[in-house]
Design a protein around this motif. Structure first.
Motif, PDB file in Angstrom:
ATOM      1  N   PHE A 177      -7.438   5.101  -5.803  1.00 23.88           N
ATOM      2  CA  PHE A 177      -6.275   5.981  -5.682  1.00 23.88           C
ATOM      3  C   PHE A 177      -6.572   7.258  -4.902  1.00 23.88           C
ATOM      4  CE2 PHE A 177      -5.362   3.450  -9.493  1.00 23.88           C
ATOM      5  CZ  PHE A 177      -4.130   2.938  -9.144  1.00 23.88           C
ATOM      6  N   ASP A 178      -7.849   7.538  -4.700  1.00 27.03           N
ATOM      7  CA  ASP A 178      -8.222   8.706  -3.902  1.00 27.03           C
ATOM      8  C   ASP A 178      -8.379   8.352  -2.426  1.00 27.03           C
ATOM      9  OD1 ASP A 178     -10.510   7.168  -4.137  1.00 27.03           O
ATOM     10  OD2 ASP A 178     -11.764   8.766  -4.965  1.00 27.03           O
ATOM     11  N   SER A 179      -7.942   7.151  -2.046  1.00 25.34           N
ATOM     12  CA  SER A 179      -8.068   6.721  -0.651  1.00 25.34           C
ATOM     13  C   SER A 179      -6.865   7.193   0.164  1.00 25.34           C
ATOM     14  CB  SER A 179      -8.146   5.191  -0.577  1.00 25.34           C
ATOM     15  OG  SER A 179      -6.914   4.611  -0.973  1.00 25.34           O
ATOM     16  N   PHE A 194       3.372   7.455 -11.677  1.00 26.13           N
ATOM     17  CA  PHE A 194       4.164   7.430 -10.444  1.00 26.13           C
ATOM     18  C   PHE A 194       5.623   7.790 -10.724  1.00 26.13           C
ATOM     19  CE2 PHE A 194       1.007   4.112  -8.716  1.00 26.13           C
ATOM     20  CZ  PHE A 194       0.208   5.115  -8.190  1.00 26.13           C
ATOM     21  N   SER A 195       6.119   7.399 -11.887  1.00 23.11           N
ATOM     22  CA  SER A 195       7.483   7.751 -12.274  1.00 23.11           C
ATOM     23  C   SER A 195       7.626   9.261 -12.426  1.00 23.11           C
ATOM     24  CB  SER A 195       7.845   7.042 -13.583  1.00 23.11           C
ATOM     25  OG  SER A 195       9.144   7.374 -14.003  1.00 23.11           O
ATOM     26  N   SER A 196       6.586   9.903 -12.954  1.00 21.74           N
ATOM     27  CA  SER A 196       6.611  11.364 -13.096  1.00 21.74           C
ATOM     28  C   SER A 196       6.651  12.045 -11.734  1.00 21.74           C
ATOM     29  CB  SER A 196       5.387  11.835 -13.889  1.00 21.74           C
ATOM     30  OG  SER A 196       5.437  11.358 -15.220  1.00 21.74           O
ATOM     31  N   ALA A 197       5.961  11.456 -10.763  1.00 24.55           N
ATOM     32  CA  ALA A 197       5.996  12.019  -9.410  1.00 24.55           C
ATOM     33  C   ALA A 197       7.385  11.862  -8.796  1.00 24.55           C
ATOM     34  CB  ALA A 197       4.950  11.337  -8.536  1.00 24.55           C
ATOM     35  N   LEU A 198       8.020  10.717  -9.043  1.00 23.07           N
ATOM     36  CA  LEU A 198       9.362  10.488  -8.498  1.00 23.07           C
ATOM     37  C   LEU A 198      10.378  11.436  -9.116  1.00 23.07           C
ATOM     38  CD1 LEU A 198      11.332   8.885  -6.755  1.00 23.07           C
ATOM     39  CD2 LEU A 198      11.437   7.160  -8.571  1.00 23.07           C
ATOM     40  N   SER A 199      10.226  11.734 -10.384  1.00 22.98           N
ATOM     41  CA  SER A 199      11.168  12.632 -11.052  1.00 22.98           C
ATOM     42  C   SER A 199      10.876  14.101 -10.767  1.00 22.98           C
ATOM     43  CB  SER A 199      11.140  12.395 -12.562  1.00 22.98           C
ATOM     44  OG  SER A 199       9.874  12.735 -13.114  1.00 22.98           O
ATOM     45  N   GLY A 200       9.780  14.385 -10.049  1.00 25.65           N
ATOM     46  CA  GLY A 200       9.452  15.753  -9.666  1.00 25.65           C
ATOM     47  C   GLY A 200       8.657  16.532 -10.697  1.00 25.65           C
ATOM     48  N   GLN A 201       8.193  15.856 -11.741  1.00 21.42           N
ATOM     49  CA  GLN A 201       7.416  16.549 -12.767  1.00 21.42           C
ATOM     50  C   GLN A 201       6.012  16.901 -12.283  1.00 21.42           C
ATOM     51  OE1 GLN A 201       7.676  14.573 -16.678  1.00 21.42           O
ATOM     52  NE2 GLN A 201       9.375  13.379 -15.853  1.00 21.42           N
ATOM     53  N   ALA A 241      -0.358  12.911  -9.128  1.00 21.57           N
ATOM     54  CA  ALA A 241      -0.157  11.548  -9.613  1.00 21.57           C
ATOM     55  C   ALA A 241      -1.339  10.659  -9.255  1.00 21.57           C
ATOM     56  CB  ALA A 241       1.131  10.964  -9.033  1.00 21.57           C
ATOM     57  N   LEU A 242      -1.795  10.753  -8.018  1.00 19.09           N
ATOM     58  CA  LEU A 242      -2.931   9.931  -7.591  1.00 19.09           C
ATOM     59  C   LEU A 242      -4.206  10.329  -8.319  1.00 19.09           C
ATOM     60  CD1 LEU A 242      -2.120   9.813  -3.777  1.00 19.09           C
ATOM     61  CD2 LEU A 242      -1.983   7.900  -5.390  1.00 19.09           C
ATOM     62  N   SER A 243      -4.387  11.623  -8.552  1.00 16.36           N
ATOM     63  CA  SER A 243      -5.567  12.088  -9.283  1.00 16.36           C
ATOM     64  C   SER A 243      -5.546  11.567 -10.717  1.00 16.36           C
ATOM     65  CB  SER A 243      -5.617  13.615  -9.271  1.00 16.36           C
ATOM     66  OG  SER A 243      -6.721  14.091 -10.036  1.00 16.36           O
ATOM     67  N   GLN A 244      -4.384  11.628 -11.353  1.00 17.05           N
ATOM     68  CA  GLN A 244      -4.276  11.132 -12.722  1.00 17.05           C
ATOM     69  C   GLN A 244      -4.477   9.617 -12.781  1.00 17.05           C
ATOM     70  OE1 GLN A 244      -0.763  12.457 -14.826  1.00 17.05           O
ATOM     71  NE2 GLN A 244      -0.915  14.535 -13.984  1.00 17.05           N
ATOM     72  N   ALA A 245      -3.925   8.914 -11.803  1.00 18.97           N
ATOM     73  CA  ALA A 245      -4.104   7.461 -11.756  1.00 18.97           C
ATOM     74  C   ALA A 245      -5.577   7.102 -11.581  1.00 18.97           C
ATOM     75  CB  ALA A 245      -3.275   6.871 -10.621  1.00 18.97           C
TER      76      ALA A 245
END
Length: 439
Positions: A218-220, A409-416, A422-426
Motif C-alpha cells: 500500500f506504500d507503493s 478506504f470508505s473513510s477516505a471517500l467520506s472525507g474523514q 488511508a494507505l498508511s493505515q492499510a
C-alpha cells in the motif's frame, strides 16, 4: 425420518410409497444465497424443479452480500449444519475445500456435461482437480456507459479505455442539475465490494497486494495513483451518498438514467439492456475495464457465484440434485424461454457463447467473454505475486484483512481521512495481520 427445518424445530414427514415396496421421505433443503436479480429469477423458476422433484422442498435464506458471507462463513467453520446449499465465490471454494468444509461434486450425471463449463471458471471452482462448486453464473469487470449521453457530450469511449479517457468522459457527461452523474463505482466497504473494485483498479495501474516476500504494497506508487484516481472520480463526478453504494445500488442508478458510466460486474449488463427493466436499454455501450496508459493489465476480475454443498449438510444428495439442475444447460434453456436469451446465466458454459440466439440478444457477450478469458489468476498483476487471485487474494486471511482495508478506504471517500492516511493505515493493519498469521 425426521425433517430438519432451521428455526422451526424438528417435524415428522410422511413416507411416500414408491414402486414395489420402495419408500422415499420428503426433504427440505435450506439454501443461503445472495440478493440479486439472477437469484430472484432462480427462486421464481424453481417451481419447475418442484414439479420434477416433489419430494424436495426448498427453504430460502436470501441475504445482502456482506451478511451472506458472515452467516455462511460462521456456520460452515463451526460445522453448524444450518445450510444445505451455500452460495459462495471462487475465492472461498478452494480454501474451504482444502479445509474439508465442502463435499466434492464428483458424481454428476453425464447429462450435466462438465466439459461444457468454461475451463477457467471450472478450475476456479475446483480443488485438486475436483469440483467443489457448480458455477451459477460467472462475471468479469467491464465498463458500461450511456451512448446517447456520450454522443451529446462529444466524447468517445474506446473498446479498451484508459483511466484518463474515462475521467474525461465522466467529466463531460456529468450533469447533476439534470440528475445525471458522470460515474458510479462501488463505495460500500467490504472485501467483496469496494476492496474488490480497488484491487482490480490497482492491478490495472500495475500494482499488487504483496511482493514476493508477502510484504504489503500500500506504500507503493501504484496504490497511491489508483486510490487518488478513484477518489477524484467519486468525489467530483459520482452520486451523493456513494460511500454506501454497492452493485445493486449502482445498478438501480444506471437503469433509471441517473448514471452515465458504470464500471462493475458484467452480470449487470443483462439488466440494463432489458427494455422492461431499464429506461435507456437501447442506449448502452460496453468496453473493457479501464487501464493506465502503458500498463498491459485491464483489471479484469473473475468472480463466479457457485453453489456448494457443506460437508455438514444432512441432505447432501437432495442438495446436489438441486444445484446440478439450476446450473445445467436445461436451466439456461428455461430462462431463455421464460425471460429471453439476454437473461441466461452468463459466463459459465461454452455452449452459451456459441449460441447465435444468445449472441443476438446479448450485445455484451463478446466483452464479457473476452474479459473472462483474459483473467490469469496466477498473474493478476504485471508484477510477480506470491498468491492466486484477481480482485481478491487467495489466502484465508484476506476476508478479514480485505474488509478492514475496505473500511479504511470508505473513510477516505467520506472525507474523514486523506488518501495518504488511508494507505498508511492499510499498510499498518495488513502488516500486523500477516505477521500474526505467520507469513
Amino acid at each position: 425420518m425426521t425433517l430438519r427445518m432451521p428455526h422451526l424445530g424438528l417435524v415428522t414427514t410422511a413416507l411416500v410409497l414408491l414402486g414395489a415396496g420402495m419408500a422415499s421421505a420428503e426433504e427440505t433443503i435450506t439454501i443461503a444465497t445472495v440478493n440479486n436479480a439472477d437469484v430472484t429469477r432462480m427462486q421464481r423458476l424453481t417451481g419447475v424443479f418442484n414439479k420434477e422433484h416433489p419430494d424436495i422442498h426448498i427453504n430460502w435464506v436470501v441475504l445482502e452480500e456482506n451478511l451472506l458471507r458472515q452467516r455462511v462463513t460462521q456456520d460452515i467453520a463451526t460445522n453448524g449444519g444450518q445450510f444445505d446449499v451455500v452460495t459462495i465465490g471462487n475465492y472461498e471454494v478452494p480454501i474451504w475445500a482444502k479445509q474439508g468444509w465442502l463435499k466434492p461434486l464428483d458424481d454428476l450425471p453425464a447429462s450435466y456435461d462438465v466439459n461444457d463449463l468454461i475451463p477457467s471458471v471450472a478450475a476456479s471452482a475446483s480443488y485438486e482437480d475436483k469440483l467443489y462448486g457448480l458455477p451459477f453464473y460467472a462475471e468479469s469487470s467491464i465498463t458500461m456507459y450511456r451512448t446517447d449521453l456520450a454522443k451529446k457530450a462529444g466524447v468517445t469511449i474506446p473498446e479498451k479505455p484508459t483511466w484518463a479517457e474515462i475521467t474525461a468522459a465522466a467529466k463531460a457527461m456529468n450533469d447533476p442539475s439534470a440528475g445525471v452523474y458522470g460515474i458510479c463505482l462501488r463505495g460500500k466497504p467490504g472485501w467483496g465490494i469496494n476492496t474488490s473494485f480497488l484491487t482490480s483498479m490497482t492491478n490495472s495501474y500495475g500494482g499488487r497486494w504483496f511482493d514476493m516476500d508477502w510484504k504489503p504494497q500500500f506504500d507503493s506508487p501504484e496504490w497511491k495513483e489508483a486510490l487518488d484516481k478513484y477518489l477524484e472520480l467519486m468525489k467530483n463526478y459520482g452520486p451523493p451518498g456513494a460511500v454506501g453504494n454497492e452493485f445493486n445500488d449502482n445498478l438501480a442508478l444506471f437503469e433509471t438514467g441517473k448514471c452515465a458510466i458504470w464500471i462493475d460486474a458484467s452480470v449487470g449488463a443483462s439488466v440494463i439492456t432489458d427494455p422492461k427493466e431499464a429506461k435507456f436499454a437501447k442506449d448502452v455501450g460496453f468496453a473493457r475495464f479501464p487501464h493506465k496508459d502503458g500498463v498491459d493489465n485491464y483489471g479484469s476480475w473473475l468472480w463466479a457465484w457457485t453453489l456448494s454443498v457443506p460437508a455438514s449438510s444432512k441432505h447432501a444428495q437432495a442438495a446436489e440434485t438441486f444445484i446440478s439442475w439450476v446450473t445445467s444447460k436445461d436451466y439456461t434453456d428455461l430462462v431463455a424461454r421464460e425471460d429471453g436469451w439476454g437473461h441466461a446465466p452468463p459466463g459459465t458454459r461454452q455452449s452459451l457463447y456459441a449460441n447465435p440466439e444468445y449472441r443476438k440478444s446479448a450485445p455484451f457477450a463478446d466483452v464479457t467473454l473476452d474479459s473472462i478469458k483474459a483473467v490469469d489468476v496466477k498473474h493478476p498483476s504485471v508484477q510477480d505475486v506470491p498468491y492466486l487471485g484477481t480482485q481478491w487474494v487467495g489466502i484465508p486471511e484476506f476476508q478479514g484483512i480485505g474488509t478492514a482495508v475496505g473500511q479504511v478506504f470508505s473513510s477516505a471517500l467520506s472525507g474523514q481521512i486523506t488518501a495518504e492516511q488511508a494507505l498508511s493505515q492499510a499498510q499498518t493493519l495488513t502488516e500486523r495481520e500477516m505477521k500474526r498469521a505467520g507469513y
